[in-house]
Design a protein around this motif. Structure first.
Motif, PDB file in Angstrom:
ATOM      1  N   SER A  82      20.800  13.787   2.303  1.00 38.27           N
ATOM      2  CA  SER A  82      21.178  12.542   3.380  1.00 38.27           C
ATOM      3  C   SER A  82      19.608  11.438   4.087  1.00 38.27           C
ATOM      4  CB  SER A  82      21.700  12.415   4.445  1.00 38.27           C
ATOM      5  OG  SER A  82      23.187  13.037   4.209  1.00 38.27           O
ATOM      6  N   LEU A  83      18.949  12.777   4.280  1.00 46.55           N
ATOM      7  CA  LEU A  83      17.263  12.234   4.668  1.00 46.55           C
ATOM      8  C   LEU A  83      16.849  11.792   3.442  1.00 46.55           C
ATOM      9  CD1 LEU A  83      15.305  12.393   7.423  1.00 46.55           C
ATOM     10  CD2 LEU A  83      14.654  14.271   6.772  1.00 46.55           C
ATOM     11  N   ALA A  84      16.625  12.677   2.410  1.00 47.64           N
ATOM     12  CA  ALA A  84      15.672  11.813   1.596  1.00 47.64           C
ATOM     13  C   ALA A  84      16.872  10.830   1.214  1.00 47.64           C
ATOM     14  CB  ALA A  84      16.054  12.298  -0.086  1.00 47.64           C
ATOM     15  N   ALA A  85      17.820  10.830   0.979  1.00 48.39           N
ATOM     16  CA  ALA A  85      19.019   8.625   0.620  1.00 48.39           C
ATOM     17  C   ALA A  85      18.026   8.195   1.374  1.00 48.39           C
ATOM     18  CB  ALA A  85      20.094   9.345   0.168  1.00 48.39           C
ATOM     19  N   PHE A  86      17.847   8.048   2.584  1.00 49.05           N
ATOM     20  CA  PHE A  86      17.172   7.072   3.699  1.00 49.05           C
ATOM     21  C   PHE A  86      16.084   6.855   3.572  1.00 49.05           C
ATOM     22  CE2 PHE A  86      15.283   5.972   8.104  1.00 49.05           C
ATOM     23  CZ  PHE A  86      16.518   4.641   7.942  1.00 49.05           C
ATOM     24  N   LEU A  87      14.833   7.760   3.079  1.00 50.35           N
ATOM     25  CA  LEU A  87      13.548   7.618   3.611  1.00 50.35           C
ATOM     26  C   LEU A  87      13.278   6.918   1.877  1.00 50.35           C
ATOM     27  CD1 LEU A  87      12.606  10.521   5.336  1.00 50.35           C
ATOM     28  CD2 LEU A  87      12.389   8.129   6.149  1.00 50.35           C
ATOM     29  N   VAL A  88      14.036   7.716   0.872  1.00 49.26           N
ATOM     30  CA  VAL A  88      13.194   6.668  -0.308  1.00 49.26           C
ATOM     31  C   VAL A  88      13.623   5.423  -0.753  1.00 49.26           C
ATOM     32  CG1 VAL A  88      13.607   6.873  -2.793  1.00 49.26           C
ATOM     33  CG2 VAL A  88      13.603   8.963  -0.826  1.00 49.26           C
ATOM     34  N   PRO A  89      14.257   5.455   0.259  1.00 49.47           N
ATOM     35  CA  PRO A  89      14.515   3.388  -0.720  1.00 49.47           C
ATOM     36  C   PRO A  89      14.468   2.844   0.380  1.00 49.47           C
ATOM     37  CG  PRO A  89      17.195   4.146  -0.185  1.00 49.47           C
ATOM     38  CD  PRO A  89      15.557   5.578  -0.068  1.00 49.47           C
ATOM     39  N   PHE A  90      14.116   3.362   2.220  1.00 46.63           N
ATOM     40  CA  PHE A  90      13.742   1.556   2.902  1.00 46.63           C
ATOM     41  C   PHE A  90      11.503   2.299   3.133  1.00 46.63           C
ATOM     42  CE2 PHE A  90      18.545   2.671   4.151  1.00 46.63           C
ATOM     43  CZ  PHE A  90      18.818   1.021   3.918  1.00 46.63           C
ATOM     44  N   THR A  91      11.540   3.215   3.108  1.00 46.43           N
ATOM     45  CA  THR A  91       9.836   3.310   3.325  1.00 46.43           C
ATOM     46  C   THR A  91       9.099   1.975   2.046  1.00 46.43           C
ATOM     47  OG1 THR A  91      10.434   5.269   3.898  1.00 46.43           O
ATOM     48  CG2 THR A  91       8.385   4.658   3.378  1.00 46.43           C
ATOM     49  N   PRO A  92       9.813   1.966   1.109  1.00 44.58           N
ATOM     50  CA  PRO A  92       8.588   1.197  -0.344  1.00 44.58           C
ATOM     51  C   PRO A  92       9.417  -0.221   0.686  1.00 44.58           C
ATOM     52  CG  PRO A  92       9.909   3.148  -1.192  1.00 44.58           C
ATOM     53  CD  PRO A  92      10.124   3.054   0.007  1.00 44.58           C
ATOM     54  N   CYS A  93      10.044  -0.689   0.995  1.00 45.41           N
ATOM     55  CA  CYS A  93      10.765  -2.065   0.729  1.00 45.41           C
ATOM     56  C   CYS A  93       9.715  -2.397   2.667  1.00 45.41           C
ATOM     57  CB  CYS A  93      11.901  -2.994   1.257  1.00 45.41           C
ATOM     58  SG  CYS A  93      12.794  -1.776   2.250  1.00 45.41           S
ATOM     59  N   HIS A  94       9.790  -1.815   3.688  1.00 47.29           N
ATOM     60  CA  HIS A  94       9.612  -2.042   5.120  1.00 47.29           C
ATOM     61  C   HIS A  94       7.178  -2.100   4.918  1.00 47.29           C
ATOM     62  CE1 HIS A  94      13.474  -1.830   6.116  1.00 47.29           C
ATOM     63  NE2 HIS A  94      13.125  -2.460   7.006  1.00 47.29           N
ATOM     64  N   ILE A  95       7.194  -0.751   3.507  1.00 44.85           N
ATOM     65  CA  ILE A  95       5.634  -1.220   3.582  1.00 44.85           C
ATOM     66  C   ILE A  95       4.964  -3.005   2.974  1.00 44.85           C
ATOM     67  CG2 ILE A  95       3.851   0.011   2.403  1.00 44.85           C
ATOM     68  CD1 ILE A  95       5.246   2.615   2.909  1.00 44.85           C
ATOM     69  N   ALA A  96       6.463  -2.389   1.882  1.00 47.10           N
ATOM     70  CA  ALA A  96       6.391  -4.132   0.869  1.00 47.10           C
ATOM     71  C   ALA A  96       6.440  -5.038   2.257  1.00 47.10           C
ATOM     72  CB  ALA A  96       7.005  -4.333   0.221  1.00 47.10           C
ATOM     73  N   ILE A  97       6.420  -4.919   3.093  1.00 44.83           N
ATOM     74  CA  ILE A  97       6.965  -6.173   3.829  1.00 44.83           C
ATOM     75  C   ILE A  97       6.016  -6.695   4.712  1.00 44.83           C
ATOM     76  CG2 ILE A  97       8.375  -6.567   6.154  1.00 44.83           C
ATOM     77  CD1 ILE A  97      10.781  -5.795   5.210  1.00 44.83           C
ATOM     78  N   PHE A  98       5.054  -5.223   5.345  1.00 49.19           N
ATOM     79  CA  PHE A  98       3.664  -4.954   6.423  1.00 49.19           C
ATOM     80  C   PHE A  98       3.053  -6.140   5.332  1.00 49.19           C
ATOM     81  CE2 PHE A  98      -0.007  -3.635   6.733  1.00 49.19           C
ATOM     82  CZ  PHE A  98      -0.335  -3.589   8.733  1.00 49.19           C
ATOM     83  N   LEU A  99       2.516  -5.529   3.844  1.00 50.38           N
ATOM     84  CA  LEU A  99       1.550  -5.997   3.157  1.00 50.38           C
ATOM     85  C   LEU A  99       2.226  -7.408   3.081  1.00 50.38           C
ATOM     86  CD1 LEU A  99       1.454  -2.950   0.252  1.00 50.38           C
ATOM     87  CD2 LEU A  99      -0.367  -3.259   2.758  1.00 50.38           C
ATOM     88  N   GLN A 100       3.521  -8.045   2.654  1.00 50.43           N
ATOM     89  CA  GLN A 100       3.353  -9.558   2.293  1.00 50.43           C
ATOM     90  C   GLN A 100       2.986 -10.258   3.299  1.00 50.43           C
ATOM     91  OE1 GLN A 100       4.021 -10.773  -0.458  1.00 50.43           O
ATOM     92  NE2 GLN A 100       4.479 -12.818  -0.230  1.00 50.43           N
ATOM     93  N   TYR A 101       2.645  -9.341   4.673  1.00 52.13           N
ATOM     94  CA  TYR A 101       2.692 -10.623   6.035  1.00 52.13           C
ATOM     95  C   TYR A 101       1.554 -10.288   5.933  1.00 52.13           C
ATOM     96  CZ  TYR A 101       0.515 -10.002  10.667  1.00 52.13           C
ATOM     97  OH  TYR A 101      -0.034 -10.648  12.011  1.00 52.13           O
ATOM     98  N   LEU A 102       0.769  -9.342   5.424  1.00 51.34           N
ATOM     99  CA  LEU A 102      -1.045  -9.531   5.358  1.00 51.34           C
ATOM    100  C   LEU A 102      -1.312 -10.338   4.180  1.00 51.34           C
ATOM    101  CD1 LEU A 102      -1.353  -5.800   4.694  1.00 51.34           C
ATOM    102  CD2 LEU A 102      -2.111  -7.558   7.337  1.00 51.34           C
ATOM    103  N   VAL A 103      -1.124 -10.682   3.124  1.00 50.70           N
ATOM    104  CA  VAL A 103      -0.843 -11.816   2.180  1.00 50.70           C
ATOM    105  C   VAL A 103      -0.356 -12.862   2.815  1.00 50.70           C
ATOM    106  CG1 VAL A 103       0.028 -12.767   0.208  1.00 50.70           C
ATOM    107  CG2 VAL A 103      -0.198 -10.038  -0.009  1.00 50.70           C
ATOM    108  N   ARG A 104       0.534 -13.213   3.260  1.00 53.44           N
ATOM    109  CA  ARG A 104       0.695 -14.563   4.440  1.00 53.44           C
ATOM    110  C   ARG A 104       0.274 -14.957   5.664  1.00 53.44           C
ATOM    111  NH1 ARG A 104       5.888 -16.793   2.434  1.00 53.44           N
ATOM    112  NH2 ARG A 104       5.451 -18.697   4.129  1.00 53.44           N
ATOM    113  N   ASN A 105      -0.610 -13.926   6.484  1.00 53.21           N
ATOM    114  CA  ASN A 105      -2.170 -14.103   7.401  1.00 53.21           C
ATOM    115  C   ASN A 105      -2.946 -14.421   6.810  1.00 53.21           C
ATOM    116  OD1 ASN A 105      -0.349 -14.761  10.185  1.00 53.21           O
ATOM    117  ND2 ASN A 105       0.993 -13.471   8.535  1.00 53.21           N
ATOM    118  N   LYS A 106      -3.421 -14.138   5.181  1.00 55.77           N
ATOM    119  CA  LYS A 106      -4.504 -14.222   4.512  1.00 55.77           C
ATOM    120  C   LYS A 106      -5.778 -13.560   5.060  1.00 55.77           C
ATOM    121  CE  LYS A 106      -3.894 -19.896   4.574  1.00 55.77           C
ATOM    122  NZ  LYS A 106      -5.157 -21.017   4.775  1.00 55.77           N
TER     123      LYS A 106
END
Length: 307
Positions: free
Chosen positions: A221-245
């Motif tokens: 259950s722990l892996a089923a939560f962290l594996v899919p949701f961790t990458p997308c929130h890392i990606a959201i943070f990186l896209q925030y860095l892009v959108r803020n130049k």
């Protein structure tokens, strides 16, 4: 943003959407509907765990119902008069995603209380309290996602739904709240509660196979939560860095654009993973009841000997 074009990334992700979304939609609907039938019609009586799992299945179904619109939006631009409808769908999508995250965190808390605090569990755990928590989750995520209706601003002409939020959607305050309260906080709760539950189960002197299976299920259950949701929130943070130049290199921007699309697709696969986990969680609940009984008995024995 710079004039860096990501059209080639969009073309690639359009094909990827079909490859992932169609199987997820078909199997996810079948599995979650079957789970609801089992929980609502076939189970002899409701329990705290079945209430949480029913809520999770409803959240997953709500997310699955947005996928046809996401597939259509990936291949067609929408007319200007559909802006509100698009924002409504986007809001439901994030309600379902973060509602699932918080429901999974509450399942971990409920499991932790049952295993580690057996006396308190009898006072705290109840079907009424579980139902109240589920209602509060719906109210919280719906209120938290309401700002999405302001993310598009004024639209002139046709637009792409589920893509291209205005700068309001990438403000520092929004992203910090999303990352901290939408992911990091529930993830921390899940990790801490799962580790404590695993320690208690492993510390038990009994070699009950059900208990050992419970440990494996918690890990899964722990892996089923962290594996899919961790990458997308890392990606959201990186896209925030892009959108803020902050990240201005075009090659990096294209890689991040691809990463966020792929990671969001992977996050949607949890609709199927959750449904497949229901059976194993139900088995864990039965083994947890055994642990609860033994913990109470052990605590009573210790109390009597101390007296």
């Amino acid at each position: 943003m710079t004039n860096c074009s990501t059209e080639d990334v969009d073309t690639l992700t359009q094909k990827l959407d079909l490859v992932i979304y169609v199987p997820v939609l078909v199997f996810g609907l079948a599995l979650n509907i079957a789970a609801l039938v089992v929980f609502c019609r076939l189970l002899r009586k409701w329990t705290e765990s079945s209430i949480y799992m029913t809520n999770l299945a409803l959240m997953d179904l709500l997310l699955l119902l947005q996928l046809p619109f996401k597939i259509h939006a990936a291949h067609h631009k929408w007319e200007e008069d559909k802006v509100f409808f698009c924002s409504f769908l986007e809001s439901l999508y994030f309600v379902a995603m973060y509602g699932s995250i918080y429901t999974i965190a509450c399942i971990a808390i409920d499991r932790y209380v049952a295993i580690n605090h057996p006396f308190r569990a009898k006072q705290v755990r109840s079907k009424k309290n579980a139902l109240i928590v589920c209602v509060l989750i719906w109210v919280f995520v719906m209120a938290a996602t309401s700002p999405i209706y302001t993310f598009r601003g004024k639209v002139n002409g046709n637009f792409t739904c589920f893509h291209g939020f205005s700068e309001n959607g990438w403000s520092t305050a929004i992203i910090v709240c999303l990352e901290v309260f939408g992911f990091l906080l529930p993830a921390a709760i899940l990790v801490v509660c799962s580790i404590q539950s695993i320690r208690t189960l492993k510390a038990s002197k009994s070699s009950n196979p059900k208990r050992q299976a419970g440990v494996r299920i918690i890990y899964s259950s722990l892996a089923a939560f962290l594996v899919p949701f961790t990458p997308c929130h890392i990606a959201i943070f990186l896209q925030y860095l892009v959108r803020n130049k902050i990240i201005a290199d075009c090659r990096h921007q294209k890689n991040i654009a691809l990463f966020i699309q792929v990671s969001m697709n992977i996050a949607n696969v949890t609709c199927c993973l959750d449904a497949l986990c229901y059976y194993f969680i139900a088995k864990e609940v039965r083994s947890t009841k055994d642990t609860l009984k033994m913990s109470i008995s052990r605590a009573r024995t210790t109390s009597t000997s101390d007296a």
